[in-house]
Write a protein that holds these residues in place. Structure first.
Motif, PDB file in Angstrom:
ATOM      1  N   CYS A  33      32.617  29.117  29.293  1.00 55.07           N
ATOM      2  CA  CYS A  33      33.316  30.369  29.027  1.00 55.07           C
ATOM      3  C   CYS A  33      33.867  30.316  27.599  1.00 55.07           C
ATOM      4  O   CYS A  33      34.495  29.323  27.220  1.00 55.07           O
ATOM      5  CB  CYS A  33      34.446  30.520  30.035  1.00 55.07           C
ATOM      6  N   ASN A  35      36.352  31.650  26.355  1.00 55.83           N
ATOM      7  CA  ASN A  35      37.815  31.664  26.316  1.00 55.83           C
ATOM      8  C   ASN A  35      38.414  30.313  26.651  1.00 55.83           C
ATOM      9  O   ASN A  35      39.366  29.871  26.025  1.00 55.83           O
ATOM     10  CB  ASN A  35      38.376  32.658  27.342  1.00 55.83           C
ATOM     11  N   CYS A  36      37.891  29.674  27.714  1.00 58.49           N
ATOM     12  CA  CYS A  36      38.603  28.519  28.257  1.00 58.49           C
ATOM     13  C   CYS A  36      37.718  27.292  28.431  1.00 58.49           C
ATOM     14  O   CYS A  36      38.199  26.272  28.917  1.00 58.49           O
ATOM     15  CB  CYS A  36      39.227  28.905  29.597  1.00 58.49           C
ATOM     16  N   CYS A  49      34.117  33.124  32.568  1.00 61.38           N
ATOM     17  CA  CYS A  49      34.358  32.586  33.904  1.00 61.38           C
ATOM     18  C   CYS A  49      35.116  33.644  34.707  1.00 61.38           C
ATOM     19  O   CYS A  49      35.649  34.596  34.137  1.00 61.38           O
ATOM     20  CB  CYS A  49      35.161  31.287  33.823  1.00 61.38           C
ATOM     21  N   CYS A  52      38.878  34.257  33.601  1.00 65.35           N
ATOM     22  CA  CYS A  52      39.092  35.006  32.366  1.00 65.35           C
ATOM     23  C   CYS A  52      38.716  36.468  32.564  1.00 65.35           C
ATOM     24  O   CYS A  52      39.351  37.360  32.011  1.00 65.35           O
ATOM     25  CB  CYS A  52      38.315  34.391  31.204  1.00 65.35           C
TER      26      CYS A  52
HETATM   27 ZN    ZN Z   1      37.292  31.347  31.091  1.00 67.58          ZN
END
Ligand code: ZN
Ligand code: ZN
Length: 249
Positions: A33, A35-36, A49, A52
């Motif tokens: 992902c 973001n994370c 994911c 997110c």
């Molecule tokens: Zn994520």
């Protein structure tokens, strides 16, 4: 003939096949992902994911009744710009603010060609009250940009709304006749000037209430110019719906 060939393919070369399949899957579904760094979710929302994706929340703060711009207080109902000059559209609304996963998803959808994100993004419109309209009109791209990108993100979003509302999408009714510098690089007053005269509309819009759809609304210069042209071509009313609203309070 076929059987030995197939057995060779699946038994002796199974490792090769697996590598081929997994590299194809990795191309289709990048593992992390953005973001994370956690593993990506299902097909439609990948590479994001599930967690997110769930972060995308509707904007529920104070906003201008007319143009939907987020306001810093509940006291004012109409923003300064709308008081100064009434917009050509009846009302503009956005699902969320242009930030976090929403902003990243729109950018991947638009600029990295992850077209499938259009469907889950478009579904956010289902959570919004749609105005009573006769037809949906996507904000068009100039043919040069359409050929470069391969698709118009606003058309993909419009089709999702059409599916759920039963309203038709009108294409080739509003066209972008002049290619413009991307609005993102310009200041507010430059944006208005940049899009002036960039669109044209046919008389097919005459007497109709229309829903103009775009991915992001920033200063509203593009939606305002489209609305002006649609009204001039005889549209009864133009309502604007965008996924996200970029703002500075
Ligand atoms: Zn994520
Ligand atoms: Zn306003």
């Amino acid at each position: 003939m076929g059987k030995p060939f197939l057995s060779l393919f699946f038994s002796n070369n199974s490792a090769g096949v697996e590598i081929l399949i997994s590299s194809l899957l990795n191309m289709l579904f990048p593992e992390k992902c953005p973001n994370c760094d956690k593993p990506a979710g299902g097909f439609w929302i990948a590479p994001f994911c599930e967690n997110c994706w769930k972060d995308i929340m509707p904007y529920k703060g104070p906003l201008c009744d007319r143009c939907g711009k987020p306001l810093s207080s509940e006291i004012a109902h109409i923003c300064h710009e709308c008081l100064k000059k009434e917009p050509f559209f009846v009302r503009a609304r956005s699902f969320a603010l242009y930030k976090g996963t929403m902003a990243e998803a729109i950018n991947l959808f638009k600029y990295s060609g992850i077209r499938r994100l259009g469907r889950p993004l478009g579904r956010f419109f289902n959570y919004m009250a749609l105005p009573q309209v006769d037809a949906i009109i996507p904000v068009p791209l100039h043919i040069r940009r359409l050929l470069h990108r391969g698709f118009n993100q606003s058309l993909i979003l419009s089709k999702v709304i059409a599916k759920n509302s039963g309203r038709p999408v009108l294409i080739n009714v509003l066209s972008r006749i002049r290619d413009t510098v991307p609005q993102v690089s310009l200041k507010a007053h430059e944006r208005r000037k940049n899009v002036r005269g960039a669109f044209t509309a046919t008389s097919a819009v005459k007497g109709k209430n229309l829903l103009l759809v775009d991915d992001v609304m920033t200063t509203g210069a593009t939606t305002e110019e489209c609305s002006r042209v649609l009204k001039k071509a005889g549209a009864k009313g133009v309502y604007v719906l965008t996924l996200a609203r970029a703002y500075e309070l």
